[in-house]
Design a protein around this motif. Sequence first.
Motif, PDB file in Angstrom:
ATOM      1  N   LEU A 190     131.403  -6.299  26.530  1.00 12.14           N
ATOM      2  CA  LEU A 190     130.615  -6.035  25.321  1.00 12.14           C
ATOM      3  C   LEU A 190     129.289  -6.763  25.483  1.00 12.14           C
ATOM      4  O   LEU A 190     129.275  -7.964  25.777  1.00 12.14           O
ATOM      5  N   LEU A 200     125.471  -4.392  32.668  1.00 11.61           N
ATOM      6  CA  LEU A 200     126.741  -3.989  32.055  1.00 11.61           C
ATOM      7  C   LEU A 200     127.877  -3.999  33.070  1.00 11.61           C
ATOM      8  O   LEU A 200     127.667  -3.705  34.240  1.00 11.61           O
ATOM      9  N   THR A 233     128.338  -0.963  25.286  1.00 12.90           N
ATOM     10  CA  THR A 233     129.545  -1.057  26.092  1.00 12.90           C
ATOM     11  C   THR A 233     129.782   0.274  26.798  1.00 12.90           C
ATOM     12  O   THR A 233     129.111   1.272  26.501  1.00 12.90           O
ATOM     13  N   SER A 256     129.136  -7.803  19.584  1.00 11.81           N
ATOM     14  CA  SER A 256     128.953  -8.110  21.005  1.00 11.81           C
ATOM     15  C   SER A 256     129.642  -9.425  21.358  1.00 11.81           C
ATOM     16  O   SER A 256     129.850  -9.725  22.533  1.00 11.81           O
ATOM     17  N   ARG A 308     137.132  -6.767  23.477  1.00 17.99           N
ATOM     18  CA  ARG A 308     137.547  -5.399  23.796  1.00 17.99           C
ATOM     19  C   ARG A 308     139.052  -5.349  23.935  1.00 17.99           C
ATOM     20  O   ARG A 308     139.658  -6.251  24.510  1.00 17.99           O
TER      21      ARG A 308
END
Length: 118
Positions: A18, A13, A31, A52, A56
């Motif tokens: 995402l 991450l 996220t 996903s 964002r």
Amino acid sequence: MQEYRRLISMSELTSDGLFRGMLHQQPYLVTIVKGAVVVAMDRCPHADFPLSSARRDGDCVVCPMHNGVFDLTTGDSVGTRKFNPLCRVVSRVTDGYVEILVDPASSEPVRSATAIEA
Ligand code: FES
């Protein structure tokens, strides 16, 4: 009795990305918002677009199909068009992994109704 199961490594991450995690053939959106991990079903509540693969925008995810905007801290639909909220699930981080709470009998995730503190 519900139990936590590993979904994805924290090492995969980044702070504003995402990501998709898979568990029991079910995709999840993962996220990080305000330093906290957020996990939701990886489908837009409107027409199932995989979020996903969306975009964002600050603390929100923007679905490209019909411009649905969802606040990741609450799950609420906050765009000009209103849709059902995101289906967020209960998660935690343990030993460097994001885990989600599931019912072991059905493998269904436990939904989260808790907002992330601002
Ligand atoms: S499928 Fe996401 S807004 Fe319509």
